[in-house]
Design a protein around this motif. Structure first.
Motif, PDB file in Angstrom:
ATOM      1  N   GLU A 201       0.831  -1.205   0.000  1.00  0.00           N
ATOM      2  CA  GLU A 201       0.000   0.000   0.000  1.00  0.00           C
ATOM      3  C   GLU A 201       0.865   1.254   0.000  1.00  0.00           C
ATOM      4  OE1 GLU A 201      -3.279   2.614   0.019  1.00  0.00           O
ATOM      5  OE2 GLU A 201      -2.985   0.563  -0.688  1.00  0.00           O
ATOM      6  N   LEU A 202       1.951   1.252   0.751  1.00  0.00           N
ATOM      7  CA  LEU A 202       2.862   2.393   0.744  1.00  0.00           C
ATOM      8  C   LEU A 202       3.385   2.612  -0.673  1.00  0.00           C
ATOM      9  CD1 LEU A 202       4.515   4.604   2.148  1.00  0.00           C
ATOM     10  CD2 LEU A 202       6.211   2.841   2.725  1.00  0.00           C
ATOM     11  N   GLY A 203       3.782   1.559  -1.339  1.00  0.00           N
ATOM     12  CA  GLY A 203       4.264   1.665  -2.718  1.00  0.00           C
ATOM     13  C   GLY A 203       3.208   2.229  -3.652  1.00  0.00           C
ATOM     14  N   ARG A 204       1.974   1.787  -3.483  1.00  0.00           N
ATOM     15  CA  ARG A 204       0.878   2.299  -4.318  1.00  0.00           C
ATOM     16  C   ARG A 204       0.729   3.800  -4.128  1.00  0.00           C
ATOM     17  NH1 ARG A 204      -4.178   3.944  -4.386  1.00  0.00           N
ATOM     18  NH2 ARG A 204      -4.500   3.875  -2.150  1.00  0.00           N
ATOM     19  N   ARG A 205       0.880   4.254  -2.895  1.00  0.00           N
ATOM     20  CA  ARG A 205       0.674   5.677  -2.599  1.00  0.00           C
ATOM     21  C   ARG A 205       1.817   6.563  -3.049  1.00  0.00           C
ATOM     22  NH1 ARG A 205      -2.594   6.337   3.058  1.00  0.00           N
ATOM     23  NH2 ARG A 205      -4.133   4.697   2.680  1.00  0.00           N
ATOM     24  N   ILE A 206       3.009   5.993  -3.231  1.00  0.00           N
ATOM     25  CA  ILE A 206       4.140   6.820  -3.668  1.00  0.00           C
ATOM     26  C   ILE A 206       4.607   6.487  -5.079  1.00  0.00           C
ATOM     27  CG2 ILE A 206       4.918   7.283  -1.313  1.00  0.00           C
ATOM     28  CD1 ILE A 206       7.174   5.255  -1.775  1.00  0.00           C
ATOM     29  N   GLY A 207       3.931   5.530  -5.711  1.00  0.00           N
ATOM     30  CA  GLY A 207       4.222   5.242  -7.111  1.00  0.00           C
ATOM     31  C   GLY A 207       5.400   4.329  -7.356  1.00  0.00           C
ATOM     32  N   LEU A 208       5.657   3.406  -6.429  1.00  0.00           N
ATOM     33  CA  LEU A 208       6.743   2.434  -6.594  1.00  0.00           C
ATOM     34  C   LEU A 208       6.186   1.016  -6.576  1.00  0.00           C
ATOM     35  CD1 LEU A 208       9.549   3.761  -4.185  1.00  0.00           C
ATOM     36  CD2 LEU A 208       9.434   4.009  -6.666  1.00  0.00           C
ATOM     37  N   SER A 209       6.898   0.108  -7.208  1.00  0.00           N
ATOM     38  CA  SER A 209       6.522  -1.300  -7.159  1.00  0.00           C
ATOM     39  C   SER A 209       6.731  -1.829  -5.738  1.00  0.00           C
ATOM     40  CB  SER A 209       7.378  -2.112  -8.130  1.00  0.00           C
ATOM     41  OG  SER A 209       8.721  -2.142  -7.679  1.00  0.00           O
ATOM     42  N   GLN A 210       6.149  -2.986  -5.466  1.00  0.00           N
ATOM     43  CA  GLN A 210       6.293  -3.586  -4.135  1.00  0.00           C
ATOM     44  C   GLN A 210       7.760  -3.860  -3.836  1.00  0.00           C
ATOM     45  OE1 GLN A 210       7.208  -6.829  -2.970  1.00  0.00           O
ATOM     46  NE2 GLN A 210       6.593  -6.397  -0.883  1.00  0.00           N
ATOM     47  N   SER A 211       8.498  -4.384  -4.807  1.00  0.00           N
ATOM     48  CA  SER A 211       9.905  -4.716  -4.551  1.00  0.00           C
ATOM     49  C   SER A 211      10.750  -3.456  -4.344  1.00  0.00           C
ATOM     50  CB  SER A 211      10.476  -5.578  -5.681  1.00  0.00           C
ATOM     51  OG  SER A 211      10.378  -4.909  -6.917  1.00  0.00           O
ATOM     52  N   ALA A 212      10.496  -2.420  -5.135  1.00  0.00           N
ATOM     53  CA  ALA A 212      11.237  -1.164  -4.945  1.00  0.00           C
ATOM     54  C   ALA A 212      10.895  -0.539  -3.600  1.00  0.00           C
ATOM     55  CB  ALA A 212      10.933  -0.194  -6.083  1.00  0.00           C
ATOM     56  N   THR A 213       9.631  -0.629  -3.215  1.00  0.00           N
ATOM     57  CA  THR A 213       9.223  -0.078  -1.916  1.00  0.00           C
ATOM     58  C   THR A 213       9.869  -0.847  -0.781  1.00  0.00           C
ATOM     59  OG1 THR A 213       7.118   0.579  -2.893  1.00  0.00           O
ATOM     60  CG2 THR A 213       7.240   0.587  -0.490  1.00  0.00           C
ATOM     61  N   ALA A 214       9.936  -2.177  -0.911  1.00  0.00           N
ATOM     62  CA  ALA A 214      10.580  -2.993   0.134  1.00  0.00           C
ATOM     63  C   ALA A 214      12.041  -2.585   0.304  1.00  0.00           C
ATOM     64  CB  ALA A 214      10.459  -4.468  -0.209  1.00  0.00           C
ATOM     65  N   ARG A 215      12.741  -2.345  -0.817  1.00  0.00           N
ATOM     66  CA  ARG A 215      14.145  -1.906  -0.727  1.00  0.00           C
ATOM     67  C   ARG A 215      14.243  -0.531  -0.079  1.00  0.00           C
ATOM     68  NH1 ARG A 215      14.057  -4.251  -5.809  1.00  0.00           N
ATOM     69  NH2 ARG A 215      13.950  -2.220  -6.853  1.00  0.00           N
ATOM     70  N   MET A 216      13.307   0.364  -0.433  1.00  0.00           N
ATOM     71  CA  MET A 216      13.318   1.693   0.159  1.00  0.00           C
ATOM     72  C   MET A 216      13.044   1.620   1.659  1.00  0.00           C
ATOM     73  SD  MET A 216      10.937   4.958  -0.322  1.00  0.00           S
ATOM     74  CE  MET A 216       9.673   3.896   0.265  1.00  0.00           C
ATOM     75  N   VAL A 217      12.087   0.766   2.065  1.00  0.00           N
ATOM     76  CA  VAL A 217      11.797   0.604   3.493  1.00  0.00           C
ATOM     77  C   VAL A 217      13.027   0.031   4.206  1.00  0.00           C
ATOM     78  CG1 VAL A 217      10.371  -0.632   5.182  1.00  0.00           C
ATOM     79  CG2 VAL A 217       9.299   0.496   3.227  1.00  0.00           C
ATOM     80  N   ASP A 218      13.744  -0.883   3.566  1.00  0.00           N
ATOM     81  CA  ASP A 218      15.004  -1.381   4.136  1.00  0.00           C
ATOM     82  C   ASP A 218      15.955  -0.213   4.407  1.00  0.00           C
ATOM     83  OD1 ASP A 218      14.208  -4.050   3.983  1.00  0.00           O
ATOM     84  OD2 ASP A 218      15.292  -4.429   2.108  1.00  0.00           O
TER      85      ASP A 218
END
Length: 174
Positions: free
Chosen positions: A53-70
């Protein structure tokens, strides 16, 4: 009759200049990427979102968002916690909340500087035009969260109706 090509060109140049100025101010203030800046702002308004959901709200894929959250975890700005079922919730740390505040202040300062030469009537006219423009932009994006990912939501709805939220409600027939 207005010259549509000229207006389009002027708007394009202004949009790019405001974007460049805002990104530079946010980067200087928060020392994070534009996506991470959007993520901390979104998480400050909606703590406990899942990575998808965070990725959807900022326009990133799930995998890119997971790396960003890391990366956000690595810098002490966010943390993951178990949620319901398999959901993993992302929340900001105290440092992350301070960073979100810095991002919003930097964005506001950058835009306020651009608007500083306008008088009251011009500001009122611009507010109306921007409301119409944002409602039109929503029609193409169809995602209010994404369109408003760096918004200071409280300033948008204080004494007024958010044009993007209204466009979303109008689309849903609410």
């Amino acid at each position: 009759m207005h010259n549509t090509d000229r207006v389009s060109n002027l708007l394009g140049a202004a949009a790019l200049a405001v974007t460049d100025r805002t990104r530079a101010r946010v980067a200087d203030a928060a020392d994070v990427s534009p996506s991470a800046a959007a993520a901390v702002v979104v998480l400050s308004a909606s703590p406990g979102l899942g990575v998808t959901e965070l990725g959807r709200r900022i326009g990133l894929s799930q995998s890119a968002t997971a790396r960003m959250v890391d990366s956000l975890e690595g810098t002490g700005l966010a943390r993951r916690a178990p949620g319901a079922g398999r959901l993993v919730q992302v929340t900001l740390t105290d440092r992350g909340r301070r960073t979100a505040s810095k991002v919003l202040c930097a964005r506001a300062d950058a835009v306020a500087e651009v608007l500083s030469g306008f008088g009251g009537e011009e500001m009122a006219a611009l507010e109306g035009l921007l409301g119409k423009l944002l409602a039109r932009l929503y029609q193409g994006v169809q995602n209010a969260d994404l369109l408003c990912r760096l918004c200071d939501r409280s300033s948008c709805v204080e004494g007024a109706v958010c044009p993007v939220g209204q466009a979303e409600r109008d689309e849903a027939g609410v």
